[in-house]
Design a protein around this motif. Structure first.
Motif, mmCIF file in Angstrom:
data_model
loop_
_atom_site.group_PDB
_atom_site.id
_atom_site.type_symbol
_atom_site.label_atom_id
_atom_site.label_comp_id
_atom_site.label_asym_id
_atom_site.label_seq_id
_atom_site.Cartn_x
_atom_site.Cartn_y
_atom_site.Cartn_z
ATOM 1 N N ASN A 114 40.503 32.460 35.400
ATOM 2 C CA ASN A 114 41.391 33.098 36.374
ATOM 3 C C ASN A 114 42.779 33.334 35.809
ATOM 4 O O ASN A 114 43.435 34.323 36.161
ATOM 5 C CB ASN A 114 41.469 32.261 37.649
ATOM 6 N N ARG A 115 43.238 32.444 34.938
ATOM 7 C CA ARG A 115 44.524 32.682 34.278
ATOM 8 C C ARG A 115 44.476 33.995 33.495
ATOM 9 O O ARG A 115 45.361 34.850 33.615
ATOM 10 C CB ARG A 115 44.858 31.528 33.337
ATOM 11 N N LYS A 116 43.425 34.163 32.697
ATOM 12 C CA LYS A 116 43.271 35.381 31.904
ATOM 13 C C LYS A 116 43.105 36.604 32.809
ATOM 14 O O LYS A 116 43.638 37.689 32.515
ATOM 15 C CB LYS A 116 42.075 35.252 30.968
ATOM 16 N N LYS A 117 42.383 36.438 33.895
ATOM 17 C CA LYS A 117 42.161 37.547 34.828
ATOM 18 C C LYS A 117 43.490 38.088 35.359
ATOM 19 O O LYS A 117 43.698 39.307 35.445
ATOM 20 C CB LYS A 117 41.280 37.067 35.987
ATOM 21 N N ILE A 118 44.400 37.190 35.707
ATOM 22 C CA ILE A 118 45.696 37.600 36.248
ATOM 23 C C ILE A 118 46.557 38.249 35.165
ATOM 24 O O ILE A 118 47.156 39.311 35.381
ATOM 25 C CB ILE A 118 46.420 36.398 36.882
ATOM 26 N N ILE A 119 46.630 37.611 34.008
ATOM 27 C CA ILE A 119 47.435 38.169 32.907
ATOM 28 C C ILE A 119 46.933 39.564 32.536
ATOM 29 O O ILE A 119 47.720 40.508 32.371
ATOM 30 C CB ILE A 119 47.401 37.234 31.679
ATOM 31 N N ASP A 120 45.627 39.701 32.394
ATOM 32 C CA ASP A 120 45.057 41.011 32.045
ATOM 33 C C ASP A 120 45.305 42.041 33.144
ATOM 34 O O ASP A 120 45.574 43.217 32.863
ATOM 35 C CB ASP A 120 43.556 40.889 31.785
ATOM 36 N N ALA A 121 45.222 41.596 34.399
ATOM 37 C CA ALA A 121 45.438 42.522 35.515
ATOM 38 C C ALA A 121 46.848 43.099 35.484
ATOM 39 O O ALA A 121 47.059 44.279 35.779
ATOM 40 C CB ALA A 121 45.188 41.814 36.842
ATOM 41 N N TYR A 122 47.804 42.297 35.099
ATOM 42 C CA TYR A 122 49.185 42.763 35.050
ATOM 43 C C TYR A 122 49.519 43.537 33.771
ATOM 44 O O TYR A 122 50.280 44.509 33.804
ATOM 45 C CB TYR A 122 50.151 41.589 35.173
ATOM 46 N N PHE A 123 48.961 43.114 32.626
ATOM 47 C CA PHE A 123 49.497 43.597 31.360
ATOM 48 C C PHE A 123 48.532 44.401 30.487
ATOM 49 O O PHE A 123 48.985 45.069 29.555
ATOM 50 C CB PHE A 123 50.060 42.423 30.552
ATOM 51 N N SER A 124 47.251 44.375 30.753
ATOM 52 C CA SER A 124 46.351 45.146 29.903
ATOM 53 C C SER A 124 46.388 46.617 30.287
ATOM 54 O O SER A 124 46.843 46.995 31.369
ATOM 55 C CB SER A 124 44.912 44.613 30.026
ATOM 56 N N LYS A 125 45.882 47.444 29.384
ATOM 57 C CA LYS A 125 45.838 48.886 29.640
ATOM 58 C C LYS A 125 44.886 49.208 30.784
ATOM 59 O O LYS A 125 45.061 50.200 31.498
ATOM 60 C CB LYS A 125 45.412 49.624 28.375
ATOM 61 N N ASP A 126 43.862 48.381 30.961
ATOM 62 C CA ASP A 126 42.926 48.581 32.069
ATOM 63 C C ASP A 126 43.508 48.092 33.383
ATOM 64 O O ASP A 126 42.967 48.392 34.449
ATOM 65 C CB ASP A 126 41.612 47.840 31.795
ATOM 66 N N GLY A 127 44.588 47.304 33.309
ATOM 67 C CA GLY A 127 45.229 46.784 34.500
ATOM 68 C C GLY A 127 46.474 47.579 34.866
ATOM 69 O O GLY A 127 46.550 48.787 34.646
ATOM 70 N N ALA A 128 47.467 46.883 35.404
ATOM 71 C CA ALA A 128 48.696 47.543 35.849
ATOM 72 C C ALA A 128 49.570 47.985 34.678
ATOM 73 O O ALA A 128 50.455 48.819 34.847
ATOM 74 C CB ALA A 128 49.488 46.613 36.759
ATOM 75 N N ASN A 129 49.361 47.400 33.500
ATOM 76 C CA ASN A 129 50.053 47.823 32.275
ATOM 77 C C ASN A 129 51.575 47.777 32.437
ATOM 78 O O ASN A 129 52.287 48.734 32.105
ATOM 79 C CB ASN A 129 49.599 49.229 31.872
ATOM 80 N N TYR A 130 52.084 46.630 32.931
ATOM 81 C CA TYR A 130 53.516 46.471 33.157
ATOM 82 C C TYR A 130 54.306 46.747 31.878
ATOM 83 O O TYR A 130 53.904 46.346 30.788
ATOM 84 C CB TYR A 130 53.812 45.056 33.643
ATOM 85 N N SER A 131 55.456 47.396 32.043
ATOM 86 C CA SER A 131 56.248 47.817 30.883
ATOM 87 C C SER A 131 57.679 47.300 30.891
ATOM 88 O O SER A 131 58.364 47.375 29.871
ATOM 89 C CB SER A 131 56.265 49.349 30.802
ATOM 90 N N LEU A 132 58.153 46.783 32.021
ATOM 91 C CA LEU A 132 59.522 46.277 32.128
ATOM 92 C C LEU A 132 59.504 44.994 32.942
ATOM 93 O O LEU A 132 59.004 44.980 34.074
ATOM 94 C CB LEU A 132 60.416 47.321 32.812
ATOM 95 N N THR A 133 60.031 43.904 32.365
ATOM 96 C CA THR A 133 59.940 42.604 33.023
ATOM 97 C C THR A 133 61.279 41.882 32.992
ATOM 98 O O THR A 133 62.172 42.210 32.222
ATOM 99 C CB THR A 133 58.881 41.707 32.359
ATOM 100 N N ARG A 134 61.363 40.858 33.826
ATOM 101 C CA ARG A 134 62.576 40.052 33.932
ATOM 102 C C ARG A 134 62.197 38.581 33.830
ATOM 103 O O ARG A 134 61.077 38.198 34.144
ATOM 104 C CB ARG A 134 63.232 40.323 35.291
#
Length: 498
Positions: A88-108
Protein backbone atom coordinates in the motif's frame (compact mmCIF):
# COMPACT_ATOMS: atom_id res chain seq x y z
CA UNK A 1 -30.19 5.88 -67.24
CA UNK A 2 -31.01 9.36 -65.94
CA UNK A 3 -32.17 7.84 -62.65
CA UNK A 4 -28.94 5.87 -62.30
CA UNK A 5 -26.84 8.96 -63.05
CA UNK A 6 -28.79 10.96 -60.46
CA UNK A 7 -28.25 8.15 -57.92
CA UNK A 8 -24.51 8.04 -58.59
CA UNK A 9 -24.21 11.84 -58.34
CA UNK A 10 -26.12 11.86 -55.04
CA UNK A 11 -23.92 9.08 -53.67
CA UNK A 12 -20.77 10.96 -54.74
CA UNK A 13 -21.96 14.14 -53.00
CA UNK A 14 -22.75 12.19 -49.81
CA UNK A 15 -19.30 10.57 -49.84
CA UNK A 16 -17.64 13.97 -50.37
CA UNK A 17 -19.66 15.51 -47.51
CA UNK A 18 -18.83 12.55 -45.33
CA UNK A 19 -15.12 12.91 -46.11
CA UNK A 20 -15.22 16.63 -45.44
CA UNK A 21 -16.99 16.06 -42.12
CA UNK A 22 -14.39 13.47 -41.23
CA UNK A 23 -11.58 15.87 -42.05
CA UNK A 24 -13.15 18.55 -39.85
CA UNK A 25 -13.44 16.30 -36.79
CA UNK A 26 -11.08 16.75 -33.86
CA UNK A 27 -9.53 13.55 -32.54
CA UNK A 28 -9.64 13.69 -28.75
CA UNK A 29 -9.31 11.62 -25.60
CA UNK A 30 -11.85 12.43 -22.88
CA UNK A 31 -11.39 11.51 -19.20
CA UNK A 32 -14.12 12.05 -16.63
CA UNK A 33 -14.52 12.03 -12.85
CA UNK A 34 -18.12 12.40 -11.71
CA UNK A 35 -20.50 12.18 -8.79
CA UNK A 36 -22.05 9.20 -10.60
CA UNK A 37 -18.89 7.18 -9.98
CA UNK A 38 -16.40 7.78 -12.79
CA UNK A 39 -12.81 8.06 -11.57
CA UNK A 40 -10.66 9.52 -14.32
CA UNK A 41 -12.49 7.14 -16.69
CA UNK A 42 -11.80 7.39 -20.39
CA UNK A 43 -15.01 8.13 -22.29
CA UNK A 44 -15.12 6.28 -25.60
CA UNK A 45 -18.76 6.64 -26.65
CA UNK A 46 -19.86 9.99 -28.08
CA UNK A 47 -23.65 10.10 -28.51
CA UNK A 48 -25.24 12.59 -30.86
CA UNK A 49 -25.82 15.96 -29.20
CA UNK A 50 -28.22 18.84 -29.85
CA UNK A 51 -27.55 22.57 -29.44
CA UNK A 52 -24.13 22.09 -27.86
CA UNK A 53 -22.43 24.74 -25.74
CA UNK A 54 -19.66 26.23 -27.87
CA UNK A 55 -16.16 26.21 -26.38
CA UNK A 56 -13.57 27.67 -28.74
CA UNK A 57 -9.85 27.31 -28.11
CA UNK A 58 -7.45 30.08 -29.09
CA UNK A 59 -3.90 28.64 -29.00
CA UNK A 60 -2.43 31.83 -30.43
CA UNK A 61 -3.57 33.66 -27.29
CA UNK A 62 -1.00 32.56 -24.70
CA UNK A 63 -0.72 33.46 -21.04
CA UNK A 64 1.46 32.14 -18.19
CA UNK A 65 3.88 29.20 -18.36
CA UNK A 66 2.97 26.36 -16.02
CA UNK A 67 5.42 25.47 -13.23
CA UNK A 68 3.52 22.42 -11.99
CA UNK A 69 0.89 20.79 -9.81
CA UNK A 70 1.26 18.64 -6.71
CA UNK A 71 1.12 18.34 -2.95
CA UNK A 72 3.22 18.55 0.20
CA UNK A 73 5.57 16.13 1.89
CA UNK A 74 4.76 16.43 5.61
CA UNK A 75 5.97 14.44 8.59
CA UNK A 76 2.37 13.33 9.18
CA UNK A 77 2.02 11.86 5.69
CA UNK A 78 5.47 10.26 5.79
CA UNK A 79 4.82 8.75 9.24
CA UNK A 80 1.58 7.17 8.01
CA UNK A 81 3.27 5.68 4.95
CA UNK A 82 5.79 4.01 7.29
CA UNK A 83 2.90 2.40 9.19
CA UNK A 84 1.37 0.85 6.05
CA UNK A 85 2.37 -2.41 4.44
CA UNK A 86 4.92 -2.18 1.62
CA UNK A 87 2.29 -2.86 -1.05
CA UNK A 88 0.00 0.00 0.00
CA UNK A 89 2.91 2.36 0.59
CA UNK A 90 4.10 1.75 -2.98
CA UNK A 91 0.53 2.02 -4.29
CA UNK A 92 0.18 5.53 -2.86
CA UNK A 93 3.62 6.74 -3.97
CA UNK A 94 3.05 5.42 -7.49
CA UNK A 95 -0.45 6.92 -7.60
CA UNK A 96 0.96 10.36 -6.90
CA UNK A 97 4.26 10.30 -8.77
CA UNK A 98 4.36 7.70 -11.55
CA UNK A 99 3.52 8.52 -15.14
CA UNK A 100 0.54 6.17 -14.91
CA UNK A 101 -0.63 8.07 -11.83
CA UNK A 102 -1.11 11.76 -11.08
CA UNK A 103 2.51 12.47 -12.11
CA UNK A 104 2.98 15.32 -9.62
CA UNK A 105 5.51 17.91 -10.79
CA UNK A 106 5.64 20.58 -8.06
CA UNK A 107 5.85 19.82 -4.34
CA UNK A 108 6.37 21.48 -0.99
CA UNK A 109 7.83 20.44 2.34
CA UNK A 110 8.39 22.05 5.74
CA UNK A 111 11.63 23.17 7.38
CA UNK A 112 11.57 22.49 11.13
CA UNK A 113 8.22 21.27 12.46
CA UNK A 114 4.75 22.41 11.43
CA UNK A 115 1.23 21.63 12.62
CA UNK A 116 1.36 18.40 10.60
CA UNK A 117 4.34 17.12 12.56
CA UNK A 118 4.18 14.76 15.50
CA UNK A 119 5.79 17.31 17.82
CA UNK A 120 7.75 20.59 17.85
CA UNK A 121 11.34 20.35 16.64
CA UNK A 122 14.05 22.49 15.05
CA UNK A 123 17.19 21.74 13.04
CA UNK A 124 18.97 24.29 15.26
CA UNK A 125 18.21 23.11 18.80
CA UNK A 126 21.19 24.63 20.62
CA UNK A 127 20.41 28.05 22.04
CA UNK A 128 22.81 30.81 21.01
CA UNK A 129 24.35 28.76 18.18
CA UNK A 130 24.61 31.72 15.80
CA UNK A 131 26.90 29.86 13.37
CA UNK A 132 24.59 26.80 13.42
CA UNK A 133 27.45 24.44 14.21
CA UNK A 134 24.88 21.98 15.61
CA UNK A 135 22.52 22.19 12.61
CA UNK A 136 21.00 18.76 11.87
CA UNK A 137 18.11 17.33 9.82
CA UNK A 138 18.19 14.08 11.83
CA UNK A 139 14.48 14.52 12.63
CA UNK A 140 13.62 14.06 8.93
CA UNK A 141 15.59 10.88 8.34
CA UNK A 142 13.06 8.34 9.63
CA UNK A 143 9.97 9.53 7.76
CA UNK A 144 10.17 12.62 5.57
CA UNK A 145 13.36 11.92 3.63
CA UNK A 146 12.46 8.27 2.81
CA UNK A 147 9.07 9.43 1.46
CA UNK A 148 10.72 12.03 -0.78
CA UNK A 149 13.27 9.49 -2.03
CA UNK A 150 10.56 6.95 -2.82
CA UNK A 151 8.68 9.63 -4.75
CA UNK A 152 11.85 10.50 -6.69
CA UNK A 153 12.31 6.84 -7.59
CA UNK A 154 8.70 6.57 -8.81
CA UNK A 155 8.79 9.79 -10.85
CA UNK A 156 10.00 9.37 -14.40
CA UNK A 157 9.75 13.09 -15.19
CA UNK A 158 11.04 14.35 -11.83
CA UNK A 159 9.50 17.14 -9.75
CA UNK A 160 10.44 20.39 -8.06
CA UNK A 161 10.53 20.80 -4.26
CA UNK A 162 10.23 24.09 -2.43
CA UNK A 163 10.60 24.25 1.34
CA UNK A 164 8.83 26.50 3.85
CA UNK A 165 9.65 27.29 7.48
CA UNK A 166 6.77 27.74 9.93
CA UNK A 167 9.11 29.24 12.52
CA UNK A 168 12.70 29.61 13.62
CA UNK A 169 13.71 27.94 16.87
CA UNK A 170 12.19 29.81 19.85
CA UNK A 171 15.61 31.07 20.99
CA UNK A 172 15.87 33.22 17.83
CA UNK A 173 12.55 34.99 18.48
CA UNK A 174 11.42 37.92 20.59
CA UNK A 175 8.86 35.82 22.50
CA UNK A 176 11.02 32.67 22.91
CA UNK A 177 8.05 30.58 21.78
CA UNK A 178 7.19 28.20 18.93
CA UNK A 179 4.03 30.20 18.26
CA UNK A 180 3.93 33.83 17.12
CA UNK A 181 6.59 36.42 17.79
CA UNK A 182 9.20 37.85 15.44
CA UNK A 183 12.74 36.98 14.47
CA UNK A 184 15.19 39.02 16.53
CA UNK A 185 17.33 41.32 14.32
CA UNK A 186 20.55 39.86 15.74
CA UNK A 187 19.58 36.49 14.22
CA UNK A 188 18.73 37.67 10.69
CA UNK A 189 22.09 36.45 9.38
CA UNK A 190 21.78 33.20 11.35
CA UNK A 191 18.35 32.60 9.85
CA UNK A 192 19.67 33.23 6.33
CA UNK A 193 22.48 30.73 7.03
CA UNK A 194 19.79 28.25 8.13
CA UNK A 195 18.34 28.17 4.58
CA UNK A 196 21.77 27.60 3.03
CA UNK A 197 22.61 24.79 5.44
CA UNK A 198 19.25 23.15 4.78
CA UNK A 199 19.97 22.97 1.05
CA UNK A 200 23.37 21.40 1.71
CA UNK A 201 21.98 18.88 4.20
CA UNK A 202 19.28 17.73 1.80
CA UNK A 203 21.77 17.65 -1.07
CA UNK A 204 23.86 15.25 1.02
CA UNK A 205 20.78 13.00 1.20
CA UNK A 206 20.48 13.06 -2.61
CA UNK A 207 17.59 15.55 -2.67
CA UNK A 208 17.77 18.82 -4.62
CA UNK A 209 15.76 21.76 -3.33
CA UNK A 210 14.33 24.02 -6.06
CA UNK A 211 13.40 26.95 -3.83
CA UNK A 212 11.79 28.35 -0.69
CA UNK A 213 8.97 30.41 0.60
CA UNK A 214 10.41 32.81 3.16
CA UNK A 215 7.80 32.10 5.82
CA UNK A 216 4.57 30.13 5.99
CA UNK A 217 1.72 32.50 6.84
CA UNK A 218 3.72 35.54 8.01
CA UNK A 219 0.53 37.21 9.25
CA UNK A 220 0.12 34.40 11.78
CA UNK A 221 -2.57 31.78 12.30
CA UNK A 222 -4.37 32.97 15.40
CA UNK A 223 -1.61 31.84 17.75
CA UNK A 224 -2.40 28.17 17.24
CA UNK A 225 0.60 26.25 15.89
CA UNK A 226 4.15 27.10 14.78
CA UNK A 227 4.37 30.59 13.33
CA UNK A 228 6.62 33.62 13.02
CA UNK A 229 5.41 37.05 11.99
CA UNK A 230 6.74 39.38 9.29
CA UNK A 231 5.30 42.58 7.91
CA UNK A 232 5.73 43.08 4.15
CA UNK A 233 8.63 45.44 4.78
CA UNK A 234 10.30 43.15 7.33
CA UNK A 235 10.20 40.18 4.98
CA UNK A 236 11.41 42.22 2.02
CA UNK A 237 14.27 43.67 4.06
CA UNK A 238 15.24 40.20 5.26
CA UNK A 239 15.35 38.89 1.67
CA UNK A 240 17.08 41.92 0.16
CA UNK A 241 19.76 42.36 2.82
CA UNK A 242 20.24 38.88 4.29
CA UNK A 243 18.71 35.80 2.63
CA UNK A 244 19.28 36.77 -1.02
CA UNK A 245 22.90 37.88 -0.55
CA UNK A 246 23.71 34.84 1.61
CA UNK A 247 22.42 32.33 -0.95
CA UNK A 248 24.24 34.26 -3.67
CA UNK A 249 27.50 34.26 -1.69
CA UNK A 250 27.19 30.51 -1.10
CA UNK A 251 26.78 29.78 -4.81
CA UNK A 252 23.04 29.13 -4.47
CA UNK A 253 21.76 32.15 -6.35
CA UNK A 254 19.64 29.97 -8.64
CA UNK A 255 17.38 28.91 -5.76
CA UNK A 256 13.89 30.39 -6.09
CA UNK A 257 12.74 32.69 -3.28
CA UNK A 258 8.96 33.09 -3.09
CA UNK A 259 7.57 35.86 -0.89
CA UNK A 260 4.37 36.24 1.14
CA UNK A 261 2.82 32.70 1.37
CA UNK A 262 -0.61 33.45 2.80
CA UNK A 263 -4.15 34.32 1.74
CA UNK A 264 -4.92 36.20 -1.45
CA UNK A 265 -6.92 39.11 -0.06
CA UNK A 266 -3.72 40.84 1.11
CA UNK A 267 -1.74 40.28 -2.09
CA UNK A 268 -1.59 43.88 -3.27
CA UNK A 269 0.20 45.31 -0.25
CA UNK A 270 2.69 42.44 -0.27
CA UNK A 271 3.69 42.53 -3.93
CA UNK A 272 3.93 46.32 -3.80
CA UNK A 273 6.58 45.97 -1.10
CA UNK A 274 8.34 42.86 -2.43
CA UNK A 275 8.83 44.40 -5.86
CA UNK A 276 9.38 47.95 -4.56
CA UNK A 277 12.58 48.42 -6.58
CA UNK A 278 15.19 46.57 -8.61
CA UNK A 279 17.25 45.68 -5.53
CA UNK A 280 14.41 43.79 -3.84
CA UNK A 281 12.96 42.37 -7.07
CA UNK A 282 16.35 40.86 -7.88
CA UNK A 283 15.99 38.25 -5.12
CA UNK A 284 12.28 37.47 -5.22
CA UNK A 285 11.53 34.85 -7.88
CA UNK A 286 7.82 35.22 -7.25
CA UNK A 287 4.91 35.09 -4.84
CA UNK A 288 3.24 32.23 -2.97
CA UNK A 289 -0.42 32.28 -1.93
CA UNK A 290 -2.98 30.23 0.03
CA UNK A 291 -6.73 29.84 -0.47
CA UNK A 292 -8.10 29.99 3.09
CA UNK A 293 -9.68 33.44 2.78
CA UNK A 294 -12.75 31.89 1.16
CA UNK A 295 -14.34 28.61 0.16
CA UNK A 296 -15.28 29.87 -3.29
CA UNK A 297 -13.85 33.36 -3.99
CA UNK A 298 -10.74 33.15 -6.17
CA UNK A 299 -9.86 36.88 -5.76
CA UNK A 300 -9.20 37.41 -9.49
CA UNK A 301 -8.45 41.14 -9.13
CA UNK A 302 -5.73 40.44 -6.57
CA UNK A 303 -4.22 37.67 -8.72
CA UNK A 304 -4.19 39.84 -11.82
CA UNK A 305 -2.69 42.71 -9.84
CA UNK A 306 0.11 40.48 -8.55
CA UNK A 307 0.85 39.27 -12.08
CA UNK A 308 0.87 42.77 -13.52
CA UNK A 309 3.15 43.99 -10.74
CA UNK A 310 5.73 41.32 -11.59
CA UNK A 311 4.75 39.72 -14.92
CA UNK A 312 7.94 37.69 -15.27
CA UNK A 313 7.79 36.21 -11.76
CA UNK A 314 6.16 33.06 -10.39
CA UNK A 315 2.68 33.17 -8.86
CA UNK A 316 2.19 29.87 -7.08
CA UNK A 317 -0.71 28.59 -5.00
CA UNK A 318 1.43 26.98 -2.27
CA UNK A 319 -1.13 25.44 0.08
CA UNK A 320 -4.77 24.39 0.08
CA UNK A 321 -6.86 21.75 1.82
CA UNK A 322 -10.30 21.02 3.22
CA UNK A 323 -9.53 22.29 6.71
CA UNK A 324 -11.36 21.98 10.05
CA UNK A 325 -12.95 18.69 8.95
CA UNK A 326 -12.45 15.07 9.94
CA UNK A 327 -12.22 12.95 6.75
CA UNK A 328 -15.28 11.04 5.62
CA UNK A 329 -14.20 7.44 5.02
CA UNK A 330 -15.09 5.60 1.80
CA UNK A 331 -18.10 7.73 0.94
CA UNK A 332 -17.49 9.45 -2.40
CA UNK A 333 -20.90 11.15 -2.31
CA UNK A 334 -19.86 13.32 0.63
CA UNK A 335 -17.02 14.85 -1.40
CA UNK A 336 -19.54 15.93 -4.05
CA UNK A 337 -22.07 17.34 -1.54
CA UNK A 338 -22.25 20.78 0.05
CA UNK A 339 -21.61 19.54 3.57
CA UNK A 340 -18.04 20.64 4.28
CA UNK A 341 -17.27 23.72 6.34
CA UNK A 342 -13.98 25.53 6.80
CA UNK A 343 -12.37 27.40 9.69
CA UNK A 344 -14.37 30.51 8.85
CA UNK A 345 -17.72 28.80 9.36
CA UNK A 346 -17.07 29.01 13.11
CA UNK A 347 -14.39 31.67 13.54
CA UNK A 348 -14.50 34.26 10.74
CA UNK A 349 -15.68 37.73 11.78
CA UNK A 350 -19.30 38.46 10.94
CA UNK A 351 -18.36 40.71 8.02
CA UNK A 352 -16.53 37.78 6.36
CA UNK A 353 -19.03 35.00 7.09
CA UNK A 354 -20.42 35.18 3.56
CA UNK A 355 -17.03 33.98 2.28
CA UNK A 356 -17.29 30.76 4.30
CA UNK A 357 -20.54 28.89 3.51
CA UNK A 358 -20.92 25.12 3.31
CA UNK A 359 -19.34 23.76 0.15
CA UNK A 360 -18.57 20.63 -1.84
CA UNK A 361 -14.89 19.60 -1.52
CA UNK A 362 -14.61 18.58 -5.20
CA UNK A 363 -16.20 21.85 -6.28
CA UNK A 364 -13.78 23.85 -4.19
CA UNK A 365 -10.70 22.15 -5.68
CA UNK A 366 -11.94 22.25 -9.28
CA UNK A 367 -13.29 25.82 -9.09
CA UNK A 368 -10.16 27.15 -7.46
CA UNK A 369 -7.63 25.48 -9.75
CA UNK A 370 -9.50 26.57 -12.88
CA UNK A 371 -10.01 30.05 -11.46
CA UNK A 372 -6.31 30.30 -10.63
CA UNK A 373 -5.19 29.13 -14.07
CA UNK A 374 -7.51 31.66 -15.68
CA UNK A 375 -5.97 34.43 -13.57
CA UNK A 376 -2.25 33.99 -14.17
CA UNK A 377 -1.36 31.47 -11.43
CA UNK A 378 1.32 29.08 -12.77
CA UNK A 379 1.50 26.43 -10.02
CA UNK A 380 -1.02 24.85 -7.66
CA UNK A 381 0.09 22.79 -4.64
CA UNK A 382 -2.20 20.86 -2.32
CA UNK A 383 -1.34 20.36 1.38
CA UNK A 384 -0.90 16.87 2.95
CA UNK A 385 -0.84 13.98 0.49
CA UNK A 386 -1.88 11.38 3.07
CA UNK A 387 -3.81 11.64 6.36
CA UNK A 388 -5.56 9.15 8.61
CA UNK A 389 -9.25 8.73 9.38
CA UNK A 390 -9.01 11.37 12.11
CA UNK A 391 -7.42 13.93 9.79
CA UNK A 392 -3.99 13.69 11.39
CA UNK A 393 -1.67 12.83 12.99
CA UNK A 394 -1.25 16.41 14.07
CA UNK A 395 0.28 17.60 17.33
CA UNK A 396 -2.16 20.55 17.53
CA UNK A 397 -5.19 18.40 16.61
CA UNK A 398 -5.82 20.68 13.65
CA UNK A 399 -7.75 18.03 11.68
CA UNK A 400 -7.90 18.30 7.88
CA UNK A 401 -8.64 16.18 4.80
CA UNK A 402 -6.14 14.90 2.22
CA UNK A 403 -6.84 13.37 -1.22
CA UNK A 404 -5.69 9.99 0.15
CA UNK A 405 -6.93 8.74 3.52
CA UNK A 406 -5.52 5.66 5.23
CA UNK A 407 -6.35 3.37 8.11
CA UNK A 408 -2.87 2.23 9.22
CA UNK A 409 -4.21 -0.27 11.76
CA UNK A 410 -6.17 -2.14 9.08
CA UNK A 411 -3.63 -1.29 6.33
CA UNK A 412 -6.38 0.18 4.13
CA UNK A 413 -6.27 3.03 1.63
CA UNK A 414 -9.06 5.30 0.35
CA UNK A 415 -8.47 7.42 -2.74
CA UNK A 416 -11.05 10.18 -2.34
CA UNK A 417 -12.56 12.08 -5.30
CA UNK A 418 -10.09 14.88 -4.47
CA UNK A 419 -7.23 12.68 -5.68
CA UNK A 420 -8.86 12.24 -9.08
CA UNK A 421 -9.73 15.95 -9.24
CA UNK A 422 -6.06 16.85 -8.73
CA UNK A 423 -5.07 14.27 -11.36
CA UNK A 424 -7.20 15.98 -14.01
CA UNK A 425 -4.70 18.84 -13.87
CA UNK A 426 -1.37 17.34 -12.75
CA UNK A 427 -1.45 14.39 -15.13
CA UNK A 428 -2.46 16.28 -18.27
CA UNK A 429 -1.06 19.83 -17.86
CA UNK A 430 2.69 19.49 -17.65
CA UNK A 431 5.49 21.86 -16.63
CA UNK A 432 6.27 24.51 -19.27
CA UNK A 433 2.78 24.24 -20.76
CA UNK A 434 1.25 27.54 -21.84
CA UNK A 435 -2.23 28.51 -20.69
CA UNK A 436 -4.21 29.49 -23.80
CA UNK A 437 -7.32 31.48 -24.57
CA UNK A 438 -10.80 29.97 -24.26
CA UNK A 439 -14.14 31.37 -25.40
CA UNK A 440 -16.91 29.69 -23.38
CA UNK A 441 -20.56 30.39 -24.14
CA UNK A 442 -21.95 28.95 -20.87
CA UNK A 443 -21.40 30.87 -17.62
CA UNK A 444 -22.29 27.74 -15.61
CA UNK A 445 -19.32 25.81 -17.00
CA UNK A 446 -15.79 26.43 -15.75
CA UNK A 447 -13.15 25.88 -18.43
CA UNK A 448 -9.40 26.26 -18.78
CA UNK A 449 -6.89 25.02 -21.35
CA UNK A 450 -3.14 24.72 -21.86
CA UNK A 451 -0.82 23.71 -24.67
CA UNK A 452 1.84 21.25 -23.46
CA UNK A 453 5.50 21.24 -24.54
CA UNK A 454 4.81 18.13 -26.65
CA UNK A 455 2.22 20.09 -28.66
CA UNK A 456 -0.95 18.49 -27.34
CA UNK A 457 -3.65 20.64 -25.77
CA UNK A 458 -5.41 19.74 -22.50
CA UNK A 459 -8.81 21.27 -21.77
CA UNK A 460 -10.37 20.92 -18.31
CA UNK A 461 -14.13 21.43 -17.99
CA UNK A 462 -16.04 21.43 -14.71
CA UNK A 463 -19.81 21.06 -14.71
CA UNK A 464 -20.96 21.70 -11.15
CA UNK A 465 -24.64 21.80 -12.12
CA UNK A 466 -27.20 19.03 -11.72
CA UNK A 467 -27.73 18.84 -15.48
CA UNK A 468 -25.93 16.97 -18.25
CA UNK A 469 -24.48 19.39 -20.80
CA UNK A 470 -23.68 19.02 -24.49
CA UNK A 471 -20.33 20.43 -25.57
CA UNK A 472 -19.04 21.51 -28.95
CA UNK A 473 -15.27 21.97 -28.75
CA UNK A 474 -13.68 23.98 -31.58
CA UNK A 475 -10.03 24.34 -32.58
CA UNK A 476 -8.62 25.68 -35.85
CA UNK A 477 -11.86 25.17 -37.74
CA UNK A 478 -12.29 21.60 -36.53
CA UNK A 479 -14.71 20.43 -33.86
CA UNK A 480 -15.86 17.53 -31.74
CA UNK A 481 -19.09 17.10 -29.80
CA UNK A 482 -19.58 15.19 -26.57
CA UNK A 483 -21.50 15.23 -23.30
CA UNK A 484 -20.32 16.05 -19.79
CA UNK A 485 -22.28 14.43 -16.95
CA UNK A 486 -23.88 16.39 -14.12
CA UNK A 487 -21.46 17.19 -11.29
CA UNK A 488 -18.43 16.10 -13.29
CA UNK A 489 -14.97 17.19 -14.28
CA UNK A 490 -13.46 16.27 -17.65
CA UNK A 491 -10.04 16.59 -19.20
CA UNK A 492 -10.02 16.55 -23.00
CA UNK A 493 -6.65 15.84 -24.61
CA UNK A 494 -6.20 17.01 -28.21
CA UNK A 495 -3.10 15.53 -29.89
CA UNK A 496 -0.59 17.77 -31.68
CA UNK A 497 -1.13 19.15 -35.19
CA UNK A 498 -4.90 19.27 -35.35
Amino acid sequence: MIKNSFYLLTLLILVMVSCNEKEEQLTVEVYETSASGNQLKRITEFPEVWNPIQIKLNPNEQFQTITGFGGAFTESSAYLLNKLGKENRKKIIDAYFSKDGANYSLTRTHMNSCDFSLDNYSYSPVEGDKELEHFSIEEDKDDLIPMIKDAMAASEDGFKIFASPWTAAPWMKDNNNWVGGKLLPEYYDTWALFFSKYVDAYKNEGIDIWGFTVENEPLGNGNNWESMHFSPKEMTDFVEYHLGPKLEADGKGDLKILGYDQNREHLKEWVDEMFRNEASSKYFAGTAIHWYASTFEVFPEELQYAHNKAPNKYLIQAEACVDSEIPVWQDDNWYWSKEATDWGWDWAPEKDKHLHPKYSPVNRYARDIIGCLNNRVDGWVDWNMVLDKQGGPNWFKNWCIAPVIVDPEADEVYFTPLFFTMSHFSKFIRPNAKVIGVDNSDKDLLVTAAENPNGNISVVIFNETEKEKSIGLLLNGKSVEFIIAPKAIQTIVIPKNQ
